[in-house]
Write a protein that holds these residues in place. Structure first.
Motif, mmCIF file in Angstrom:
data_model
loop_
_atom_site.group_PDB
_atom_site.id
_atom_site.type_symbol
_atom_site.label_atom_id
_atom_site.label_comp_id
_atom_site.label_asym_id
_atom_site.label_seq_id
_atom_site.Cartn_x
_atom_site.Cartn_y
_atom_site.Cartn_z
ATOM 1 N N LYS A 17 0.866 -1.177 0.000
ATOM 2 C CA LYS A 17 0.000 0.000 0.000
ATOM 3 C C LYS A 17 0.898 1.220 0.000
ATOM 4 O O LYS A 17 1.660 1.425 0.927
ATOM 5 N N LYS A 115 -0.567 -2.329 11.178
ATOM 6 C CA LYS A 115 -1.741 -1.473 11.292
ATOM 7 C C LYS A 115 -2.848 -1.795 10.307
ATOM 8 O O LYS A 115 -4.001 -1.854 10.672
ATOM 9 N N LYS A 116 -2.520 -1.958 9.032
ATOM 10 C CA LYS A 116 -3.588 -2.161 8.047
ATOM 11 C C LYS A 116 -3.882 -3.647 7.942
ATOM 12 O O LYS A 116 -3.216 -4.355 7.203
ATOM 13 N N LYS A 117 -4.880 -4.100 8.700
ATOM 14 C CA LYS A 117 -5.039 -5.550 8.808
ATOM 15 C C LYS A 117 -5.508 -6.192 7.517
ATOM 16 O O LYS A 117 -5.329 -7.369 7.304
ATOM 17 N N GLU A 118 -6.116 -5.369 6.596
ATOM 18 C CA GLU A 118 -6.611 -6.006 5.364
ATOM 19 C C GLU A 118 -5.469 -6.399 4.424
ATOM 20 O O GLU A 118 -5.664 -7.155 3.493
ATOM 21 N N LEU A 119 -4.237 -5.910 4.698
ATOM 22 C CA LEU A 119 -3.133 -6.210 3.773
ATOM 23 C C LEU A 119 -2.607 -7.629 3.941
ATOM 24 O O LEU A 119 -2.077 -8.206 3.001
ATOM 25 N N SER A 166 -2.924 -5.666 18.018
ATOM 26 C CA SER A 166 -2.584 -5.795 16.596
ATOM 27 C C SER A 166 -2.234 -7.224 16.227
ATOM 28 O O SER A 166 -2.447 -7.638 15.100
ATOM 29 N N SER A 364 -11.911 -7.581 1.469
ATOM 30 C CA SER A 364 -10.623 -8.099 1.928
ATOM 31 C C SER A 364 -10.872 -9.498 2.482
ATOM 32 O O SER A 364 -11.959 -10.032 2.346
#
Length: 1815
Positions: A17, A115-119, A166, A364
């Motif tokens: 991202k 942080k960006k859990k959808e990745l 997290s 996602s």
């Protein structure tokens, strides 16, 4: 720009991202390559540092770089890299003995990466949970932190929790079961362990799983925990964690958990947790106030429950908000208000998030919400309706209007058609009234939030757009010079709307376009008013400016600077004008520009207040179209200035003409525009500058300098040149279709100003004409050829400074060789060079260098010759700071702009659709911020020789004579130390040199300056505790030694204060510095994978075999050296303490610092142990205190490890535990119980029993393996002297010495602060450690002292005995039987003696002592103590106080043992029961409290066996039997008759008994886990008889208590099965003779219904019973009861507990029309009662909706008015109702009156103002 072939191959293939804004920068083509190079640098160096085992500085340095990379480029790396980075950091964080600070910084980075859990899906990444849990356990529940053996940073708990949150997403599927196995054994409700277990579950249990894994995740625990929650009352402290866990579960698995059966309970508990005051005379027991659920989680839970078939939760939510709506009214406030406001503010936001997730979220890997469970539009409308009422009320509250505005903004996103109209109505009303400015500010701020929804064409409320113009025109009067806050909110309002709407007149469009809708046509015609609006707005602004000139707003005396308010107005004004003119069409712009130009040039303004405002307006106008506006302004200003300055004499005049100053000011602001346009006026500008910067007049040359700076900045910086709401201007065919249009990140079309060659030439030309001569002049001044006066020097410096500020971005940063050998490392520690869009031209003169050299010359010259020229020094400090850091932006400005950017984004963003749908202007601003952020990234810059020279100069200034110069220089110095890597290693020795006693030539100012440098600015690097042994090792001893420095005086208060601050800062910021660093093999393995990874490949080769060997070798050496450095530091501090000359303050400092050096991984050197042992008898009390704490830590270090063995519980008890959860007292844990017939009274028995010290084990389930201390292993009890270590010998010798013990006990039994002292856990730890480590060796010397102290009743002596006794009992945990037996032979008489001497001051200490002694101990080992305490607590000798105290001490011991002493509890109960009829109040209260603890164990939890402890039910039955004499009587009085007959005696006993029982009920109300409702109900009739109706202090104790009990019981939580029982009891009361009882039934009912609202509503049949009961009491013959029934009815209607249906109305109207016979003599009383009941009922209906007018109300009001002339008490009731109605509806009467017909209004006006109203 061409890219080499080989570079493209290494760029990232598909980045995870990116930051999209990078692609919009003018130099974006270079960024790809830059990012790839930086990434491959980071990969190679980070992995290399790990492989070479160099955690510090290598890994730390490069993990910081990775952090910067994330900030600059986002996650611009491949998925493989992402996973590898996470795994590497996970290994690093969980390494066992990592120093706390490093762990914290790795954790922060790891949180960023996750942080960006959808990745990353669970397939991509799995993390084991156990290492993280071990870390958490080690840090948060540290066993040694309280002893000072390890120091953690303050924020560590917080960061670890965030990290676990997290990571828990990626725990493997099997982890749930493992976690439950780990924490189920801790689930013992009575123990503090429960809190730990539940909060661990809340933190760790994973809830995001694909549906097929649910059976492995929450299915395992949901039922079990839910049942525990349902069956527990009184909010124990762990309940909040449970609620948070459920909320998270609900939110993550919408549609997969069936909550329907629990919904009533959930909402009942939510309502209870808001702690609202209810009822007439409610007492809230303090327990309820302390613990309330976290609103954030509640909101999540409610949101997740909404929707689904039938939407059951929405019903309850509507009901919830109906019942609390009146609390939102602005006239109500209390401590509950902030919680209610937060609930209102967050709930809509949370629903918006859910709708976004369901409808617009990017797909996602996370499971989506099933179709059937999603929120439909109908659901959303129902939701909005339920909240709108409360939000519209809260809008006007004093504190919560912003919360309400936020709530309305989110509701408008969901259903604009329901929310916007009512707010618009209120706004128009507020704009029209002039008398209520608060309503205007409140409504405008709500409209600002809704602006985006109002103007956007695509939603359910298309007619919203037609309100824009009327609103804008209506808000103009708000630009009011007399009301500051109104003015600001109006500016904000206008700016917000004009940002969204292009101000273009398109009234001609309908004739050209045929496809317009009706609304669009209307808009087109209305848009003709825009021009009017703009011109009127400008007129208002001019008026505002005219009223704020300096002459008008200041007296002669005041200064001529702006006030803070004015600067705010100026900001608001200029930004609003700028927004409006940006959004104008060209035609409107030209007219407006002409208007502004005429205003600015036709007047001459003073340059301070109004001048700045006008100049700002002109700048705003010029920015929008530079070519057009400069054509007007520059020629005009230039001609005026030339005209005036042609005169030669002007050059030297001190005060100049106002006209010149004003034109200079105007010109300096107008030039802040697109640089290209300035080139046309190059000659004029140059000519003006060269004349004006040399003028003598200070105001003039200051303005000229700012003109110079602005011109240079406009030419040399990079910035966007336009901010319109649509790209490409407004010449499109239909601007009204662009209203509220979001900017499109992909096609933003930013127009950048990038300096071209001509502009660059112009910049350097200006510098060579203006800057160069000044530098020469300064050099001349220094060399003495051409000395200048101070004023001239200041003027020169000002020119230099402004040139630097103007052209800073074009001057290359200072460069040169770097300082070598600062930091040995096997890894490259270079800096990153970021491209910021400027190509430096080497052929031109580098002015930064030349300014730097000249300033250094000047600085040294001033410090030598004229040190008092502080003004010049201030400027020089600023210049030095800019030379080092300034590249076009200041950090402070950047931070404030970033802040305001986020604020605007928050207020304008569309959270429903997401996907960066911001307004175009906002997006452009964000791109610019990205550009400026790149300029400011400086961490980890290399420390070069140039910097070294500048820092040494700053150090000189920081230690110079004048304090202001010092403090400014220190600020710059600390910033620099934070910027340049490892520069502190160069500076600290220089600072310490100034403090050393050998430095004799120093002054006091130098000394103070050096100390301040060490203290550092608050946020930056604190040099006192840099985590680096070399430097701590020199700084700490130096701080102590500076006490011997000749320039040190403690007479001066400021120095003492400063030293205190430094020590305090060291204490606050000190965390343990690592000694032993090892890198785990897993880490090395992952680092190897990173070196092998591709895309981009690491830039350098992996380390060779030799290097790896050297790395290992270095790691070993480093660890040994660190240990040596640690010991050296301790010994240095001890050396300082040897020095007899050292002042006392420094001795204390040294002792404090020494105590900070205790560690768990390295023993304290023996000399320090000796120092602290002697310190126990030091003369100074503060050193004694430090020594006591330190000794406790030292003894912990010296503790010998004991062997533990595993046992199988089933083998001991002979019973296998059945499958499933089976908790409570059972066969399998019977052997843990205290058994009086089987006490260990002999050696054999003592050794043969298995002892389990942890109280919670075995209650719920057994742990996988039970480890207990081995009894079989005969310990060598006493350490022989020969086998002791050196430290142990020291302690042994001192404590064996009678004189030492004499002194020690003498000191310990002194009073510290009279009346404030209490049991000191530090001293307890000291003695516990002594007896644990050394056995009973020291007892013989201590015994005589203890006996003497025990017999002395003084407070301090008794406290000393307490501390030593508790230490003895806990320290003897593992002694052999013979020793323990001897100990108790001595202790029992001692404790007895002490307890006979117990006093008011000491009883709490003894309670603490016994409780501490029993905590975490097996009761069977303490049987001596329990038997002693149980002997006869209530003997009556020594009076009531002694009895109460003995019970208190006993309770302290038993409470710690919880469920394991059921036999003792039975014995105690049997002993107390006959004695319940105590005379003394204090004994009764204590018995009440003890009974609570006795019955505490009798809980009704799921899966729990009936307890073997006493049962409440049996006890209540026995008590009721004894209360018989009272239950049979109608009224109970407290007085005793004279005839002392037999039955009276029984009665007296019963009254006494009742008093004690009441104390027990009160004590247990807030403490027990489950309330025995059935048993309490049997006592209700009695309480109703006694409880008085009105509150009166003069009532005796029994009545007061009965009242309190009723209040507490009515607040209790009810279960559906209890409701019929309670109601039956109440119905029975309601037909009793005593009206007091009937009255109390109603008060009880009010509170009970409110506190159990939803539970009751779920049982419709019971609702009818309650309704019937209230109606029955409404017809009571007693007036007070009827009144109360009316109040109750109104409350129930307001909660919508039952609807106000036609049947109820008819019933009341029929009653109120009961015919009264005319005979005036004696009214038929039953008829009057019936009629009054009807009127009261109608009155209740009116009062039940205090803030609105429902459809039925007008008619009922009319009905009521017919009764105005009825006989009393009816007339009184009607008057009271009408006056109440008037009071509550007065505020919004304009709105309410529309609900009435004209006839009704006539009657009403007549009523409310008729003579009867005043009668």
């Amino acid at each position: 720009m061409t890219v080499d072939g080989d570079m493209t191959s290494s760029s990232v293939v598909s980045p995870q991202k990116e930051i999209v804004y990078n692609g919009l920068l003018p130099y974006s083509d270079r960024l790809d390559r830059e990012a790839s190079e930086l990434l491959s640098d980071i990969k190679s160096n980070l992995s290399r540092a790990v492989l070479l085992r160099e955690l510090w500085p290598g890994v730390t340095f490069w993990s910081r770089k990775l952090f910067s990379f994330l900030k600059l480029y986002g996650r611009r790396f491949s998925k493989e890299d992402h996973v590898l980075f996470i795994k590497l950091l996970y290994e690093l964080v969980t390494m066992p003995n990592l120093e706390p600070n490093m762990m914290q910084s790795y954790a922060r980075l790891l949180i960023q990466l996750l942080k960006k859990k959808e990745l990353l899906s669970r397939e991509d990444l799995q993390l084991p949970w156990r290492p993280l849990y071990d870390l958490y356990e080690r840090v948060v529940y540290s066993k040694t932190e309280h002893l000072g053996l390890v120091w953690f940073p303050n924020s560590v708990d917080h960061i670890l929790k965030a990290l676990i949150k997290s990571c828990r997403l990626y725990f493997p599927a099997s982890s749930t079961q493992e976690m439950l196995d780990e924490w189920r054994p801790l689930l013992c409700v009575f123990d503090v362990m429960m809190q730990k277990a539940i909060s661990n579950m809340e933190l760790f249990l994973p809830t995001i799983m694909p549906p097929e894994e649910h059976s492995q995740s929450f299915h395992l625990w949901f039922e079990e925990l839910m049942n525990i929650w349902m069956s527990v009352q009184n909010q124990p402290c762990w309940e909040g964690h449970l609620v948070n866990l459920f909320a998270r579960l609900a939110n993550d698995n919408i549609g997969y958990v069936d909550w329907t059966p629990y919904i009533p309970t959930i909402f009942t508990r939510i309502l209870r947790s808001l702690n609202l005051p209810v009822g007439v005379s409610q007492m809230v027991s303090p327990r309820y106030l302390t613990i309330s659920y976290d609103i954030g989680h509640l909101v999540l839970w409610i949101t997740a429950l909404l929707g689904g078939p039938g939407n059951p939760a929405q019903r309850e939510l509507t009901c919830l908000f109906n019942s609390i709506a009146s609390f939102y009214h602005p006239s109500n406030h209390g401590r509950w208000q902030s919680r209610l406001m937060r609930l209102l503010q967050r709930l809509p936001a949370s629903v918006v998030r859910r709708v976004h997730r369901e409808r617009y979220g990017a797909p996602s890997w996370i499971t989506v919400v099933p179709e059937g469970q999603r929120l439909t539009d109908a659901d959303l409308q129902a939701f909005t309706r339920s909240l709108t009422g409360a939000a519209l009320l809260a809008m006007f509250s004093k504190t919560g209007s912003t919360d309400a505005a936020y709530a309305l903004q989110n509701l408008a996103l969901l259903t604009p058609e329901l929310v916007i109209p009512p707010v618009l109505e209120k706004t128009y009303a507020a704009i029209e009234t002039l008398t209520e400015p608060h309503t205007l500010t409140a409504t405008l701020s709500c409209m600002i939030g809704m602006a985006r929804t109002l103007v956007s064409p695509i939603n359910h409320y298309p007619e919203g757009r037609s309100h824009v113009l009327p609103l804008l025109m209506g808000s103009l009067p708000g630009v009011d010079p007399n009301d500051f806050s109104k003015c600001m909110i109006t500016f904000q309002f206008i700016a917000t709307f004009t940002t969204l709407v292009p101000l273009v007149d398109c009234s001609s469009a309908p004739s050209q376009h045929s496809d317009l809708t009706e609304i669009e046509k209307e808009l087109c015609f209305a848009s003709a008013e825009f021009e009017d609006f703009v011109l009127q707005f400008l007129d208002r602004c001019f008026a505002l400016i005219d009223s704020s000139t300096l002459e008008q707003t200041r007296d002669e005396m005041e200064t001529d600077t702006q006030t803070q308010l004015e600067s705010l107005v100026e900001l608001g004004l200029s930004s609003t004008v700028s927004t409006i003119l940006t959004q104008c069409s060209t035609e409107i712009y030209k007219v407006a520009l002409q208007k502004v130009y005429n205003f600015a040039t036709s007047n001459i303004f003073e340059t301070c207040v109004s001048g700045r405002m006008v100049a700002d307006m002109c700048r705003a106008a010029a920015k929008c179209d530079p070519a057009e506006s400069l054509r007007l302004f520059i020629p005009h200003c230039c001609s005026v200035i030339f005209h005036i300055t042609d005169n030669e004499e002007l050059q030297s005049e001190e005060e100049l003409d106002k006209e010149l100053l004003w034109n200079l000011q105007l010109l300096s602001e107008v030039t802040r525009v697109d640089g290209e346009q300035l080139l046309k006026y190059q000659g004029d500008l140059e000519r003006i500058l060269s004349v004006c910067v040399r003028l003598r007049c200070k105001r003039a040359y200051t303005l000229a300098c700012s003109l110079l700076e602005h011109t240079l900045r406009s030419l040399s910086l990079m910035y966007p040149t336009e901010y319109r709401s649509t790209s490409g201007g407004f010449d499109t065919d239909l601007p009204i279709r662009d209203w509220g249009r979001a900017g499109d990140v992909a096609a933003l079309g930013v127009c950048w100003h990038v300096p071209n060659q001509e502009e660059e030439n112009f910049v350097f030309q200006l510098l060579s004409h203006l800057l160069h001569p000044e530098l020469e002049r300064i050099k001349g001044h220094v060399s003495g050829d051409q000395p200048m006066s101070r004023e001239e020097l200041l003027q020169s410096l000002a020119i230099v400074q402004h040139c630097l500020l103007g052209a800073g971005s074009m001057l290359p940063p200072l460069d040169g060789p770097h300082v070598s050998d600062l930091m040995p490392s096997m890894v490259n520690l270079g800096e990153i060079k970021l491209h910021i869009g400027v190509e430096y031209d080497d052929s031109r003169e580098n002015y930064r260098e030349s300014i730097c050299q000249t300033m250094r010359l000047l600085l040294h010259h001033i410090l030598e010759h004229t040190e008092d020229d502080t003004k010049s020094l201030f400027v020089i400090i600023k210049i030095i700071s800019d030379l080092m850091f300034f590249r076009g932006t200041h950090k402070k400005e950047f931070d404030s702009r970033w802040k305001s950017f986020t604020l605007v984004k928050k207020s304008m963003e569309n959270r429903l659709h997401g996907k960066k749908q911001h307004i175009r202007a906002l997006l452009i601003d964000r791109v610019l911020l990205q550009h400026e952020m790149r300029k400011l990234v400086v961490e980890g810059s290399e420390y070069k020789v140039v910097h070294q020279e500048l820092l040494c100069d700053l150090l000189l200034l920081s230690t110079s004579t004048y304090s202001q110069v010092r403090s400014r220089a220190q600020n710059v110095l600390t910033t620099a130390l934070g910027t340049y890597s490892f520069s502190y290693r160069d500076l600290i020795p220089r600072i310490l040199q100034l403090l050393s006693p050998q430095y004799t030539s120093g002054t006091q100012q130098q000394f103070k300056g050096a100390l301040y440098c060490l203290l550092g600015v608050h946020s930056s690097v604190f040099l006192g505790s840099v985590r680096d042994w070399d430097y701590v090792g020199t700084v700490w001893p130096a701080l102590v030694r500076c006490g011997l420095s000749p320039s040190m005086t403690l007479e001066e208060h400021s120095i003492g204060q400063l030293l205190d601050d430094i020590i305090d800062r060291i204490h606050r910021q000190h965390d343990s510095i690592g000694i032993c660093f090892t890198v785990s093999e897993n880490c090395v393995e992952i680092a190897n994978q990173i070196t092998r990874s591709k895309n981009p490949a690491p830039c350098s080769e992996a380390p060779s075999v030799d290097e790896l060997k050297e790395g290992l070798q270095r790691q070993r050496i480093r660890n040994v050296v660190a240990a040596r450095k640690y010991e050296k530091l301790v010994n240095d501090l001890l050396d300082c303490l040897e020095d007899r000359e050292l002042p006392w303050k420094f001795e204390h400092m040294a002792t404090d610092l020494l105590a900070l050096q205790l560690r768990e991984d390295h023993p304290l050197p023996p000399d320090a142990v000796l120092y602290f042992t002697q310190g126990l008898v030091h003369d100074s009390i503060s050193i004694r205190k430090v020594a006591i704490s330190a000794m406790a830590g030292i003894l912990k270090q010296l503790k010998r490890p004991r062997k533990k063995v595993a046992v199988k519980p089933s083998a001991i008890s002979g019973v296998e535990d059945p499958e499933g959860v089976w908790a409570g007292d059972r066969e399998g844990n019977r052997w843990l119980q205290y058994d009086g017939n089987n006490l260990p009274l002999s050696d054999e028995k003592w050794d043969s029993q298995q002892y389990v010290e942890k109280t919670h084990w075995g209650y719920y389930t057994w742990p996988r393996e039970v480890m207990i201390h081995a009894s079989s292993e005969k310990l060598k009890d006493d350490l022989p002297y020969e086998e002791m270590s050196e430290a142990e010998k020291i302690i042994y010798e001192y404590f064996s010495d009678p004189e030492f013990i004499d002194q020690l006990i003498g000191f310990l039994s002194l009073e510290d602060r009279k009346g404030k002292d209490s049991f000191n856990p530090r001293r307890f730890c000291l003695f516990k450690g002594l007896f644990r480590n050394y056995g009973d060796v020291f007892l013989p010397t201590l015994l005589p002292h203890l006996e003497q102290l025990a017999s002395d009743p003084h407070e301090s002596s008794q406290r000393c005995v307490c501390e030593i006794t508790a230490g003895l009992i806990r320290g003897s945990k593992l002694w052999s039987f013979s020793k323990v037996d001897k100990l108790w032979q001595f202790l029992c008489p001692l404790i007895k003696t002490a307890l006979t001497n117990i006093t008011v001051e000491t009883y709490t200490d003894w309670g603490t002592c016994i409780a501490t002694a029993c905590e975490g101990r097996d009761p069977r080992k303490l049987h001596w103590l329990f038997e002693l305490l149980m002997e006869s607590p209530l003997s009556g000798e020594g009076g009531s106080f002694r009895d109460a105290s003995l019970l208190y001490v006993l309770q302290g011991g038993l409470a710690q043992q919880q469920w394991r002493v059921s036999e003792l509890l039975h014995r105690l109960l049997a002993y107390l029961e006959p004695k319940l009829t105590q005379v003394y109040k204090n004994v009764r209260e204590r018995i009440g409290s003890v009974l609570t603890y006795i019955f505490m164990i009798d809980v009704a939890l799921p899966h729990t066996q009936p307890t073997s402890s006493p049962h409440v039910a049996e006890f209540v039955t026995r008590v009721l039997e004894r209360l018989k004499p009272l239950t049979s009587e109608p009224e109970i009085h407290n007085h005793v008759h004279d005839e002392n007959t037999q039955e009276m005696d029984e009665r007296t006993q019963a009254v006494k008994l009742l008093k004690t029982v009441l104390k027990w009920l009160m004590a247990s109300a807030g403490r027990t886990f489950t309330t025995p409702v059935q048993q309490q109900l049997q006592l209700l009739p009695l309480l109703f008889k006694i409880a008085p109706v009105e509150i009166d202090e003069s009532y005796d104790e029994m009545k007061q208590d009965a009242r309190t009990c009723l209040s507490l019981m009515s607040q209790g939580l009810l279960y559906p099965e209890h409701i019929p029982l309670v109601l039956a009891a109440l119905e029975e009361m309601a037909i009793k003779r005593s009206w007091h009882a009937r009255y109390s039934v109603l008060t009880y009912l009010q509170i009970m219904v409110f506190y159990n609202l939803f539970t009751l509503l779920s049982v419709p049949s019971e609702v009818l019973r309650i309704r019937k009961l209230v109606m029955q009491l409404l017809l009571d013959e007693h007036l007070e009861v009827r009144d109360m029934a009316s109040t109750t009815l109104s409350g129930l209607l307001q909660c919508q507990f039952f609807p106000l249906d036609s049947c109820l109305q008819t019933q009341l109207q029929t009653l109120s029309q009961t015919y009264l016979p005319k005979a005036r003599g004696e009214l038929a009383s039953t008829d009057l009662v019936r009629r009054h009941a009807g009127v009261l009922g109608l009155s209740a209906c009116i009062l039940s909706s205090p803030y609105d007018v429902p459809d039925w109300m007008p008619q009922i009001l009319m009905d009521l008015s017919d009764h105005l002339n009825d006989p009393q008490p009816i007339e009184m009731t009607v008057k009271r109702t009408l006056s109440e109605f008037r009071r509550t509806h007065h505020d919004n009467w304009q709105e309410h009156r529309q609900r009435f017909t004209d006839d009704q209004l006539l009657v009403l006006t007549d009523l409310l103002v008729s003579p009867c109203y005043y009668a």
